[in-house]
Scaffold this motif. Structure first.
Motif, mmCIF file in Angstrom:
data_model
loop_
_atom_site.group_PDB
_atom_site.id
_atom_site.type_symbol
_atom_site.label_atom_id
_atom_site.label_comp_id
_atom_site.label_asym_id
_atom_site.label_seq_id
_atom_site.Cartn_x
_atom_site.Cartn_y
_atom_site.Cartn_z
ATOM 1 N N CYS A 16 -3.828 4.349 -15.447
ATOM 2 C CA CYS A 16 -3.630 5.362 -14.455
ATOM 3 C C CYS A 16 -4.750 5.404 -13.660
ATOM 4 O O CYS A 16 -4.933 5.439 -12.378
ATOM 5 C CB CYS A 16 -3.509 6.898 -15.159
ATOM 6 N N THR A 17 -5.882 5.243 -14.404
ATOM 7 C CA THR A 17 -7.475 5.350 -13.562
ATOM 8 C C THR A 17 -7.515 4.057 -12.765
ATOM 9 O O THR A 17 -7.852 3.982 -11.871
ATOM 10 C CB THR A 17 -8.532 5.326 -14.473
ATOM 11 N N ALA A 18 -6.497 2.944 -12.892
ATOM 12 C CA ALA A 18 -6.862 1.788 -12.367
ATOM 13 C C ALA A 18 -5.855 1.664 -11.018
ATOM 14 O O ALA A 18 -5.911 0.846 -10.312
ATOM 15 C CB ALA A 18 -6.446 0.326 -13.081
ATOM 16 N N ILE A 19 -4.725 2.863 -11.097
ATOM 17 C CA ILE A 19 -3.968 2.630 -9.886
ATOM 18 C C ILE A 19 -4.609 2.768 -8.606
ATOM 19 O O ILE A 19 -5.394 4.026 -8.525
ATOM 20 C CB ILE A 19 -3.004 3.573 -10.145
ATOM 21 N N PRO A 20 -4.424 2.160 -7.443
ATOM 22 C CA PRO A 20 -4.914 2.326 -6.110
ATOM 23 C C PRO A 20 -4.849 3.855 -5.805
ATOM 24 O O PRO A 20 -3.704 4.375 -6.000
ATOM 25 C CB PRO A 20 -4.685 1.407 -5.192
ATOM 26 N N PRO A 21 -5.706 4.417 -4.943
ATOM 27 C CA PRO A 21 -5.343 5.700 -4.412
ATOM 28 C C PRO A 21 -4.223 5.796 -3.233
ATOM 29 O O PRO A 21 -3.757 4.756 -2.819
ATOM 30 C CB PRO A 21 -6.659 6.097 -3.480
ATOM 31 N N LYS A 22 -3.544 6.886 -3.468
ATOM 32 C CA LYS A 22 -2.335 6.934 -2.471
ATOM 33 C C LYS A 22 -2.660 6.636 -1.149
ATOM 34 O O LYS A 22 -1.743 6.075 -0.274
ATOM 35 C CB LYS A 22 -1.455 8.217 -2.922
ATOM 36 N N ASN A 23 -3.677 7.211 -0.631
ATOM 37 C CA ASN A 23 -4.171 6.991 0.828
ATOM 38 C C ASN A 23 -5.272 6.469 0.968
ATOM 39 O O ASN A 23 -6.164 7.195 1.255
ATOM 40 C CB ASN A 23 -3.925 8.650 1.480
ATOM 41 N N ASN A 26 -7.918 7.272 4.018
ATOM 42 C CA ASN A 26 -8.384 8.695 4.061
ATOM 43 C C ASN A 26 -9.504 8.833 3.003
ATOM 44 O O ASN A 26 -9.037 8.814 1.904
ATOM 45 C CB ASN A 26 -7.546 9.684 4.151
ATOM 46 N N ILE A 27 -10.718 8.849 3.339
ATOM 47 C CA ILE A 27 -11.744 8.840 2.140
ATOM 48 C C ILE A 27 -11.752 10.205 1.317
ATOM 49 O O ILE A 27 -12.045 10.249 0.324
ATOM 50 C CB ILE A 27 -12.999 8.554 2.845
ATOM 51 N N CYS A 28 -11.321 11.254 2.220
ATOM 52 C CA CYS A 28 -11.387 12.580 1.376
ATOM 53 C C CYS A 28 -10.203 12.831 0.466
ATOM 54 O O CYS A 28 -10.342 13.007 -0.520
ATOM 55 C CB CYS A 28 -11.061 13.578 2.552
ATOM 56 N N SER A 29 -9.122 12.181 0.928
ATOM 57 C CA SER A 29 -7.894 12.152 -0.065
ATOM 58 C C SER A 29 -8.213 11.113 -1.322
ATOM 59 O O SER A 29 -7.875 11.358 -2.297
ATOM 60 C CB SER A 29 -6.784 11.401 0.850
ATOM 61 N N THR A 30 -8.870 10.049 -1.080
ATOM 62 C CA THR A 30 -9.267 9.002 -1.967
ATOM 63 C C THR A 30 -10.006 9.872 -3.048
ATOM 64 O O THR A 30 -9.648 9.738 -4.289
ATOM 65 C CB THR A 30 -9.874 7.875 -1.336
ATOM 66 N N PHE A 31 -11.141 10.200 -2.639
ATOM 67 C CA PHE A 31 -12.106 11.011 -3.398
ATOM 68 C C PHE A 31 -11.523 12.135 -4.225
ATOM 69 O O PHE A 31 -11.816 12.514 -5.489
ATOM 70 C CB PHE A 31 -13.390 11.407 -2.757
ATOM 71 N N ARG A 32 -10.488 13.029 -3.678
ATOM 72 C CA ARG A 32 -9.785 13.996 -4.313
ATOM 73 C C ARG A 32 -8.948 13.435 -5.506
ATOM 74 O O ARG A 32 -8.849 14.146 -6.319
ATOM 75 C CB ARG A 32 -9.040 14.991 -3.338
ATOM 76 N N LEU A 184 -15.651 11.964 6.076
ATOM 77 C CA LEU A 184 -16.308 12.499 4.867
ATOM 78 C C LEU A 184 -17.090 13.679 5.028
ATOM 79 O O LEU A 184 -17.400 14.660 4.469
ATOM 80 C CB LEU A 184 -17.401 11.459 4.379
ATOM 81 N N GLY A 185 -17.333 13.858 6.595
ATOM 82 C CA GLY A 185 -18.062 14.840 7.200
ATOM 83 C C GLY A 185 -17.358 16.129 6.975
ATOM 84 O O GLY A 185 -17.803 17.453 7.088
ATOM 85 N N GLU A 190 -17.264 20.030 -0.023
ATOM 86 C CA GLU A 190 -16.321 20.501 -0.984
ATOM 87 C C GLU A 190 -16.415 19.613 -2.242
ATOM 88 O O GLU A 190 -16.481 19.822 -3.314
ATOM 89 C CB GLU A 190 -14.969 20.385 -0.443
ATOM 90 N N LEU A 191 -16.723 18.338 -1.946
ATOM 91 C CA LEU A 191 -16.782 17.086 -3.021
ATOM 92 C C LEU A 191 -18.099 17.489 -3.983
ATOM 93 O O LEU A 191 -18.095 17.518 -5.243
ATOM 94 C CB LEU A 191 -16.768 15.968 -2.487
ATOM 95 N N GLN A 192 -19.123 17.696 -3.050
ATOM 96 C CA GLN A 192 -20.350 18.175 -3.839
ATOM 97 C C GLN A 192 -20.246 19.291 -4.815
ATOM 98 O O GLN A 192 -20.749 19.493 -5.916
ATOM 99 C CB GLN A 192 -21.386 18.117 -2.678
ATOM 100 N N SER A 193 -19.537 20.326 -4.212
ATOM 101 C CA SER A 193 -19.328 21.502 -4.862
ATOM 102 C C SER A 193 -18.595 21.286 -6.036
ATOM 103 O O SER A 193 -18.842 21.879 -7.176
ATOM 104 C CB SER A 193 -18.708 22.549 -4.160
ATOM 105 N N GLU A 194 -17.735 20.343 -6.109
ATOM 106 C CA GLU A 194 -16.851 20.258 -7.340
ATOM 107 C C GLU A 194 -17.518 19.445 -8.139
ATOM 108 O O GLU A 194 -17.401 19.543 -9.495
ATOM 109 C CB GLU A 194 -15.325 19.272 -6.982
#
Length: 199
Positions: A16-23, A26-32, A184-185, A190-194
């Motif tokens: 599961c962790t090796a599956i590429p991101p769905k989007n 979009n870097i925000c979607s990828t990091f989420r 990313l801006g 949000e990512l730093q907070s999480e």
């Protein structure tokens, strides 16, 4: 019975962790979606000084975030497999000899090309050398990519001038880096907070 289930669960989790991101555009979607990738890319940035959006733009171009990406294998007569054109492998599409050099210089003997954290660190390391050896700004995604693709010696010889297609790819990487920076801006706080909350 229970003991036999545990290895299967671990294998399933790894897959599961090796599956590429769905989007992946979009870097925000990828990091989420890949909740440890932001921290990995940030660690590479803090270590080597290469911005997250540039690391990710290079990786997107090289592998589309496919962990075990490789150059296509040619076939003779349609059914006899021939050697691949390159030993490039993994998220960063690092070749065997370049990866070996990275492991030796950095001391990361356990690093794997299909591990995102290691690939991100590799890109940061390589681009940092491009900066110190070739004088390329760490904010210059286009020339960092040209040096990444053609090697430090190739860039020094300006081999890319004979490759109009590569110059176009480098422009595309630079545009994607700008896009990722803008995206990313909107989500980095949000990512730093999480990230802080997780630890």
């Amino acid at each position: 019975m229970k003991k036999s289930i545990i290895p299967l669960l671990l294998l399933s989790l790894a897959a599961c962790t090796a599956i590429p991101p769905k989007n992946s555009d979009n870097i925000c979607s990828t990091f989420r979606e890949k909740d440890d990738w932001y921290d990995d890319a940030k660690n590479s940035f803090e270590k080597w000084g290469v911005p997250i959006h540039i690391q990710m733009a290079i990786m997107h171009q090289e592998s589309r975030f496919v962990a075990d990406a490789q150059p296509p294998r040619p076939w003779f007569l349609g059914f006899i497999p021939l050697p691949r054109a390159s030993s490039a492998y993994g998220y960063a599409q690092a070749k065997d000899e370049t990866w070996d050099g990275y492991q030796s210089k950095v001391g990361s003997w356990g690093a794997d090309r299909d591990d995102f954290a290691d690939a991100s660190d590799f890109i940061g390391w390589y681009c940092n050398i491009s900066h110190t050896r070739l004088g390329i700004s760490k904010l210059d995604a286009k020339n960092l990519y040209l040096a990444y693709h053609d090697g430090h010696g190739g860039f020094h010889r300006k081999s890319f001038l004979q490759k109009p297609w590569l110059q176009q790819v480098a422009i595309k990487v630079a545009k994607r880096a700008t896009l990722f920076q803008r995206q990313l801006g909107t989500c980095e706080k949000e990512l730093q907070s999480e990230s802080w909350f997780f630890w």
